[in-house]
Write an enzyme that holds these catalytic residues in place. Sequence first.
Site: not given
Length: 482
Positions: A75, A150, A174
């Site tokens: 990420k 996210s 997330s």
Amino acid sequence: MSVIQELHRQLVRKERSATEITQAYLDRIAQVEPTLHSFLTVTRDRALAQAAEVDKRLAAGEEIGLLTGIPLAIKDNLCTYGVRTTCASKMLEHFVPPYESTVTEKLQAAGAIMVGKTNLDEFAMGSSTENSAFGFTANPWNPERVSGGSSGGSAAAVAARECAAALGSDTGGSIRQPAAFCGVVGLKPTYGLVSRYGLVAYASSLDQIGPLAPTVTDAAILLGAIAGHDPKDATSLRVPIPDYTQALKPDLKGMRIGLIQETVGEGVQPEVKSALEAALKTLEALGATLVELSCPRFAYGLPTYYIIAPSEASANLARYDGVNFGFRAEGASDLLEMYMKTRAQGFGAEVKRRIMIGTYALSAGYYDAYYLRAQKVRTLIKEDFARAFEQVDVLICPTAPTTAFKAGEKTADPLSMYLSDLMTIPVNLAGLPGLSVPCGFDSNGLPIGLQLIGNVLQEATLFHVAYAYEQTTPWHQQQPQL
């Protein structure tokens, strides 16, 4: 056999080289990225160079670990030395970190190969990746739907087989919510189990890094590689890290599983409820005892979170002012104007909204009424969970109230977007581990996620239950047609 174990077997038996495996994933990225946009940066040359090193070690007869030569995605809010780390924000569009995050350092030491950095909501604030400054990530099961957030880029990349597994971060859901939306396994570990050093902070008392993977076994392997004490993170726990794969057993005899009544009421999509009921029957058939119980303050998690998280964000994001690093606006006549223009132009709408909420909650006249009160409610939520774990080993509920929604459907209504994390937020507030495992599909062919919640440091128990469930159901074997 899990994806990581199968790739490891191929490498050890010399059926495929690390270069061939890495090239295959890079080809897959090139094939599906125009549709999905999972990645913000693809580290093609670096990945192939790492793979060549692994092949040299294999040719020399070296023994390799499980993650050596395995292509992973990271990420893009985890600092990677020499590789752009943007947090999907204009503010950090050209930021190249001068240091490595602890988790990526551990993966490098284990011989893993990074194929790229994945998309996210800006500074990890959002539930759909639509807040990314660089475009949203489509859901591999239906590109008109969101991948969640996210960590939507990581979840989509795993689901679309653009990598063997990935890392995400979870502040209020997330990792777990996008895992549910994309039909993969996602784990938010106990707060402090995994070092946050090098994770760009959103809300420091809630943030935690964890794995997204195609199977429970892959998630267990990846957690084992990144967990452990780190002196660079003051909140890091000094606890022994077990071999989580030892917990992967097929039966649940003696396991007590509690259904949280507050999570199956109004607002839950009927097909999500049906999938949960079917999963409960499967768990009972595996030998588990089901208990219905109440966590009465579960519903207060959402408003509590949206005071605490923005408050911490307003402090954490104060550093982005155009002085030391990142974006700096042009045309300012003095320092104050430079600050204001930089932040106005560098941050997106949702990040500004949360900074404003947090600044308001921390202001002198409202600190007691909002922030202090939210911290008290947080303690009450922790107490609810503690009471529940006196009766059961694991708690269960849907990961999200609905399946993946259409892109653009909720962008005009922040509150309806926030409700996507209704089931996941209380777990972060209590610092507990939570795992999402696929448990079916709705009538539109969209994945549904089942959330398992454990007591502090009970990741092994979560893996045990999730593995037993996974092995008797077909959901993890199904892949999107892209």
